[in-house]
Write an enzyme that holds these catalytic residues in place. Structure first.
Site, PDB file in Angstrom:
ATOM      1  CE  LYS A  38      39.897  27.731  42.023  1.00  0.00           C
ATOM      2  NZ  LYS A  38      39.506  29.019  41.421  1.00  0.00           N
TER       3      LYS A  38
HETATM    4  C1  LIG Z   1      40.270  29.801  40.554  1.00  0.00           C
HETATM    5  C2  LIG Z   1      39.525  30.817  39.759  1.00  0.00           C
HETATM    6  C3  LIG Z   1      40.048  31.377  38.569  1.00  0.00           C
HETATM    7  C4  LIG Z   1      41.443  31.056  38.062  1.00  0.00           C
HETATM    8  O1  LIG Z   1      41.594  29.737  37.641  1.00  0.00           O
HETATM    9  P1  LIG Z   1      43.060  29.141  37.347  1.00  0.00           P
HETATM   10  O2  LIG Z   1      42.847  27.707  37.062  1.00  0.00           O
HETATM   11  O3  LIG Z   1      43.857  29.390  38.605  1.00  0.00           O
HETATM   12  O4  LIG Z   1      43.594  29.901  36.197  1.00  0.00           O
HETATM   13  C5  LIG Z   1      39.254  32.268  37.859  1.00  0.00           C
HETATM   14  N1  LIG Z   1      38.029  32.609  38.285  1.00  0.00           N
HETATM   15  C6  LIG Z   1      37.498  32.110  39.424  1.00  0.00           C
HETATM   16  C7  LIG Z   1      36.138  32.562  39.852  1.00  0.00           C
HETATM   17  C8  LIG Z   1      38.215  31.191  40.195  1.00  0.00           C
HETATM   18  O5  LIG Z   1      37.683  30.707  41.321  1.00  0.00           O
END
Ligand SMILES: *Cc1c(COP(=O)(O)O)cnc(C)c1O
Length: 469
Positions: free
Chosen positions: A112
């Site tokens: 993220k």
């Molecule tokens: C947010 C997240 C996901 C999922 O991502 P999306 O964009 O919601 O599909 C997967 N793994 C981790 C570690 C995350 O923080």
């Protein structure tokens, strides 16, 4: 570049406005009116570029008309300069023609950061130009909160309030939020659960009187700029593996369908991607759609991969829009029927179209731990539980052994010690150097009761760099 709503009724916006917008006024999500397309020769000419320069090439068309080239270049250099690995997103080989793309070298150790480090800087740039200030209010069960706070810590024009459920996030995740200091950073622990926090955020968007005219901005995964930033690393990975002359497959641990949707866009922009694997945990609404054309809402099952514990996938509507020939009225009808019944399926030929590119698998906790143990044993690479789900699904769903398969490693294993310990390899866990003193740093957090008015009063009282709005 102009952006239109997936439900066809909201006004088109430019990049600057879409950055501040969140949901469209018709309830839809914003998408580019025309997706840029690159030729194979053009993509090939980017081979060997540093990450931030590649990011400029890929994202430039999306911000065209809103941010001058020189400014955008500088923003990108600063954004990806904070990553702890000089390659930003290094690839590691697990087996012959099998790889993981490590997306956890950012400040909060999860993918993220790629989007939220950029989003914070873009917001501050646009707000400074306009002479405006905004307030961000978000709810988190873990990863998003710390990445959003880290992304906004240096923003002069943003105050950020992140709500998390008191005593219900892991200690590493809590400390990653509460140890970041800054007069514009506000951690609130709500005496309730994650849904209570989310409900408060929703209610605050619906009635913004307490903000006294200050604009409220959303940083959840429906924000277009977050998707945009995630497109880049698909190009980055493919270019290292012989692309675009050769095609590449990706497996993506998926919750809200944001990260994998970025891969779908990369392909539509001209990058040869032969397969995208939707990897879910027990919360498998996307797997049920991909495997059987049934997008039906289920109850929530807590799992060892909590960042993918969702009931509905907020970005899925963006794929539906394309599957319906970009007909906003058709999507609006489908979504309102889904809202009423909790069920959705599409016409057979539209589903078949999706299946040309997407495969899927749901992976349970036991299989997740087994995969962490097996991969560590075989390669020394320690996977976090989300990534382990991606690797397992990649192996099960792979269409061709001749095509490189890349699993996106979405988080550092140290963020999810429970799964790694259950897998029997907990001894290998170690905090990366820049977080080594995480457990010694002072924490800042305010505990509030599960009461909307109390939370909003706190925002009013502190929303202007710690002073009243
Ligand atoms: C947010 C997240 C996901 C999922 O991502 P999306 O964009 O919601 O599909 C997967 N793994 C981790 C570690 C995350 O923080």
């Amino acid at each position: 570049m102009r952006y239109i709503s997936t439900r066809g009724q909201a006004p088109a916006l430019n990049f600057e406005d879409v950055l501040l917008a969140g949901l469209a006024s018709d309830g839809g999500l914003y998408v580019p009116e025309n997706l840029p397309r690159f030729t194979v020769e053009e993509i090939a000419s980017w081979s060997g570029l540093p990450y931030h320069e590649l990011a400029f090439k890929v994202m430039r068309p999306f911000v065209a008309g809103s941010i001058p080239d020189a400014d955008f270049k500088q923003i990108l250099q600063e954004t990806y300069g904070v990553f702890a690995h000089s390659a930003v997103a290094p690839l590691r080989q697990l087996d012959s023609n099998e790889w993981v793309l490590e997306l956890f070298h950012g400040p909060t150790l999860a993918f993220k950061d790629f989007a939220l480090q950029l989003l914070g800087r873009l917001l501050d740039y646009v707000l400074a130009k306009r002479g405006e200030r905004v307030v961000i209010i978000g709810a988190t069960s873990g990863d998003t909160g710390s990445a959003a706070i880290e992304g906004c810590r240096r923003c002069d024009n943003v105050d950020i309030f992140i709500l998390h459920p008191h005593n219900r996030v892991s200690e590493v995740q809590r400390r990653q939020m509460t140890t970041i200091s800054g007069e514009n950073i506000h951690n609130i622990a709500i005496e309730g659960n994650f849904d209570d926090c989310q409900e408060m955020v929703k209610d605050s968007f619906a009635d913004q009187g307490f903000l006294k005219g200050t604009r409220l901005v959303a940083v959840n995964s429906i924000n277009w700029a977050r998707i945009m930033a995630q497109i880049v690393y698909y190009f980055h990975a493919a270019l290292q593996l012989g692309g675009p002359a050769r095609s590449v497959a990706f497996s993506v641990p998926t919750g809200n369908f944001g990260d994998i949707f970025a891969g779908y866009l990369a392909r539509n922009m001209g990058l040869p991607i032969s397969q995208l694997v939707v990897a879910t945990n027990r919360n498998d609404i996307l797997h049920r759609f991909m495997s059987g054309n049934r997008y039906d809402k289920d109850t929530l099952h807590p799992s060892l991969s909590p960042s993918m514990d969702i009931m509905v996938s907020s970005n899925f509507e963006r794929l539906l829009f394309d599957l319906h020939g970009r007909n906003g009225a058709a999507v609006a009808e489908l979504m309102s029927a889904f809202k009423a019944s909790g069920k959705l399926s599409v016409e057979e030929e539209r589903w078949t179209e999706a299946r040309k590119l997407f495969d899927s698998l749901a992976v349970d906790d036991e299989q997740t731990c087994k995969t962490i143990a097996e991969v560590f044993e075989a390669t020394g690479e320690l996977l976090d539980p989300h990534t382990a789900i991606g690797v397992y699904a990649a192996r099960e769903c792979r269409r061709s052994l001749a095509i490189p398969m890349v699993t996106l490693a979405t988080a550092h294993p140290v963020k999810f010690p429970e799964a790694v310990e259950k897998a029997g390899v907990g001894k290998a866990l170690e905090l990366p150097a820049h977080l080594a003193d995480l457990f010694e740093r002072p924490e800042r957090c305010t505990v509030l009761s599960n009461d909307l008015k109390a939370m909003q009063a706190f925002v009013t009282e502190h929303g202007n760099r710690g002073k009243p709005l």
